[in-house]
Design an enzyme around this catalytic site. Structure first.
Site, PDB file in Angstrom:
ATOM      1  N   ASN A   1      -4.854  -0.765   1.885  1.00 62.93           N
ATOM      2  CA  ASN A   1      -4.427  -2.091   1.879  1.00 62.93           C
ATOM      3  C   ASN A   1      -2.825  -2.102   1.828  1.00 62.93           C
ATOM      4  OD1 ASN A   1      -6.863  -3.363   1.313  1.00 62.93           O
ATOM      5  ND2 ASN A   1      -6.528  -3.722  -0.767  1.00 62.93           N
ATOM      6  N   ASN A   2      -2.126  -0.945   2.021  1.00 57.32           N
ATOM      7  CA  ASN A   2      -0.679  -0.918   2.155  1.00 57.32           C
ATOM      8  C   ASN A   2      -0.079  -1.572   3.261  1.00 57.32           C
ATOM      9  OD1 ASN A   2       2.150  -0.292   2.199  1.00 57.32           O
ATOM     10  ND2 ASN A   2       1.767   1.556   0.934  1.00 57.32           N
TER      11      ASN A   2
ATOM     12  N   ASP B   1      -9.475   5.691   1.624  1.00 55.89           N
ATOM     13  CA  ASP B   1      -7.960   5.080   1.281  1.00 55.89           C
ATOM     14  C   ASP B   1      -7.122   6.062   1.295  1.00 55.89           C
ATOM     15  OD1 ASP B   1      -6.564   3.992  -1.787  1.00 55.89           O
ATOM     16  OD2 ASP B   1      -6.330   3.039  -0.086  1.00 55.89           O
TER      17      ASP B   1
ATOM     18  N   HIS C   1       1.101  -1.732  -7.691  1.00 54.03           N
ATOM     19  CA  HIS C   1       0.865  -0.581  -7.171  1.00 54.03           C
ATOM     20  C   HIS C   1       1.572   0.448  -7.873  1.00 54.03           C
ATOM     21  CE1 HIS C   1      -0.632  -2.145  -3.286  1.00 54.03           C
ATOM     22  NE2 HIS C   1       0.567  -3.047  -3.271  1.00 54.03           N
TER      23      HIS C   1
ATOM     24  N   ASP D   1      -3.294   5.946  -0.419  1.00 60.52           N
ATOM     25  CA  ASP D   1      -2.386   6.172  -1.640  1.00 60.52           C
ATOM     26  C   ASP D   1      -3.221   6.362  -2.790  1.00 60.52           C
ATOM     27  OD1 ASP D   1      -0.796   3.228  -0.261  1.00 60.52           O
ATOM     28  OD2 ASP D   1       0.059   5.015  -0.351  1.00 60.52           O
TER      29      ASP D   1
ATOM     30  N   ASP E   1      -9.819   5.394  -4.626  1.00 58.07           N
ATOM     31  CA  ASP E   1      -9.306   5.595  -6.114  1.00 58.07           C
ATOM     32  C   ASP E   1      -9.256   4.255  -6.934  1.00 58.07           C
ATOM     33  OD1 ASP E   1      -5.572   5.149  -6.331  1.00 58.07           O
ATOM     34  OD2 ASP E   1      -7.019   4.505  -4.519  1.00 58.07           O
TER      35      ASP E   1
END
Lengths: 308, 178
Positions: free
Chosen positions: A67-68, A33, A191, A35, A247
């Protein structure tokens, strides 16, 4: 080996020393991932660029699954470079924006056929997401456009900081047609921002559209497995030799579990170790799937597990 | 006050009003991501000391011809999802509004009829407050929906069943004297 048994619960062990070499040694590749794992805001996590470099030198693959839905993969490639990560190309990056576009291309364009007759897509999202949908060969319905013209065959909900009641109403109008798909890029409710505040995520906008339309969205992003299908199709990854590093327990770790990957939680982002331990202690059967196999304070801690 | 800058990263720098102790979500045709962002900030700042209240959960406001516009429930759901907490809903079926009425007027539930078109708001509130409930069929509910709840084995669903129904409230006219 690194394969995770589907029947037993993961045990959230700190990864260090000999254990680190045992887990990383056999791995052919790692999915990261972004971020909260590689960077936080505009700062790379200290040691993260070096980890990627050492992975490359060890002959292990590094791929990215995020997922951003704000940025196109071309923008993400530039971001990697700007933050000090070398050698990451757009083809290595699987964002929910890209994968949503691929999903819609599959569903609307199907096996062959050109763009005409496929219908348009109404996108609730920014330019990055809209660009990925266009690049997939699909046509966009514009805001406030009259109903006449090529039918809208899908509503795509992404991160949309220009979301309004009017756009919600427009989306619902299209969704009255049961043939019109409702797709969401990701389920994230919020987020984190660098100063500890939070910004609403796609999940909150999707909840509004679902409530108004009475429909359930097809969610492309983690923890659902479609993004892994995209990765396998492009790179032919073996789940039993691949590690998932993230995370966020509810998305990254559950995604790893769903795809048959061993999982590593890094503590530089959203989820706290106490939350993983709480899931481990929970009576709820579903909670077990949110427990990572391993955890590290930061992905820089993985470096000693790789050969010099 | 207007928020600075074009994007969310700018909006979260705007000062918060120190006196705010509740976020109230009602019907808002000017709802936007920026407002959702501000609501989330107040709720995070205040924690349990900042109330989250919604006026009602209606999904849609029906218009003619089967069209409709999104209802307040959609906006409440957006805030609840972002904040990961549940709103207190003031409107039907919560009995709060009936208590408001009973506080202002001498209402005897045993001699009062609740008339509505929606089972999960009007009829449920009426039943919960001990009123006689009357469903009218000029709105969102069809009779077979009622039968479904009646025939279900579920006690919670029985609360959605009205005592009586009429095709329209005009059907009440013949029994009312001059």
């Amino acid at each position: 080996g690194v394969s995770s048994s589907s029947s037993s619960m993961a045990s959230c062990r700190r990864l260090s020393g000999a254990g680190l070499r045992e887990v990383l040694g056999p791995a052919q590749g790692l999915l990261f991932d972004c971020d909260g794992v590689l960077w936080a805001g505009e700062r790379a996590v200290p040691g993260a660029p070096e980890l990627l470099e050492r992975l490359r030198r060890s002959g292990k693959a590094a791929l990215f699954v995020s997922n951003n839905s704000r940025r196109s993969v071309a923008e993400l490639e530039r971001r990697f470079s700007r933050l000090g990560f070398r050698g990451v190309r757009a083809e290595h990056v699987f964002s929910s924006a890209l994968c949503s576009a691929l999903f819609l291309r599959q569903r609307l364009l199907g096996g062959g056929g050109n763009g005409s007759g496929a219908g348009r897509v109404f996108v609730l999202g920014g330019e990055g997401l809209r660009g990925e949908v266009r690049d997939a060969g699909l046509r966009l319905a514009d805001e406030g456009e009259p109903a006449a013209g090529e039918p809208v065959r899908a509503v795509l909900v992404g991160y949309d900081d220009q979301f309004t009641f009017a756009k919600l109403a427009q989306a619902c109008g299209y969704l009255r047609d049961p043939q019109c798909l409702l797709v969401a890029t990701d389920p994230d409710p919020w987020h984190p921002l660098s100063d500890g505040q939070r910004t609403p995520g796609t999940g909150s906008l999707t909840a509004a559209v679902e409530t108004a339309s009475g429909r359930k969205a097809l969610v492309v992003g983690k923890p659902n497995t479609y993004m892994f299908d995209c990765i396998v199709e492009r790179f032919g990854v073996d789940p039993s030799r691949t590690l998932m590093v993230g995370d966020r327990l509810e998305t990254d770790i559950l995604f790893g579990k769903n795809c048959g990957l061993a999982t590593i939680l890094t503590l530089t982002g959203v989820s706290r170790l106490e939350e993983a331990q709480a899931y481990m202690a929970s009576d709820n059967a579903a909670a077990k799937d949110l427990v990572p196999n391993y955890y590290v304070d930061s992905i820089a801690d993985l470096i000693p597990g790789l050969d010099e | 006050a207007a928020l600075p800058g074009p994007a969310a990263a700018d909006w979260v720098q705007a000062p918060l009003d120190p006196a705010v102790r509740a976020v109230l979500v009602g019907f808002d045709e000017h709802f936007s991501y920026a407002k959702l962002c501000q609501a989330l900030r107040y709720l995070l700042r205040g924690g349990p000391d900042c109330l989250l209240v919604g006026t009602n959960r209606d999904h849609r406001l029906p218009l003619e011809g089967g069209a409709g516009i999104p209802g307040t429930g959609c906006l409440v759901k957006a805030v609840e999802t972002a904040a990961q907490r549940e709103a207190f809903i003031v409107g039907k079926p919560n009995r709060f509004m009936f208590d408001c009425v009973a506080g202002e007027f001498p209402v005897d539930p045993a001699r009062t009829i609740m008339v509505g078109d929606r089972l999960d708001t009007d009829i449920l509130m009426g039943n919960n407050c001990g009123l006689t409930t009357l469903l009218t069929l000029t709105g969102v509910t069809a009779l077979d929906e009622v039968r479904g709840h009646q025939d279900s084995g579920c006690p919670a669903r029985h609360g959605l069943v009205p005592d009586f129904y009429v095709d329209s409230i005009a059907d009440l006219l013949p029994v009312l004297g001059e």
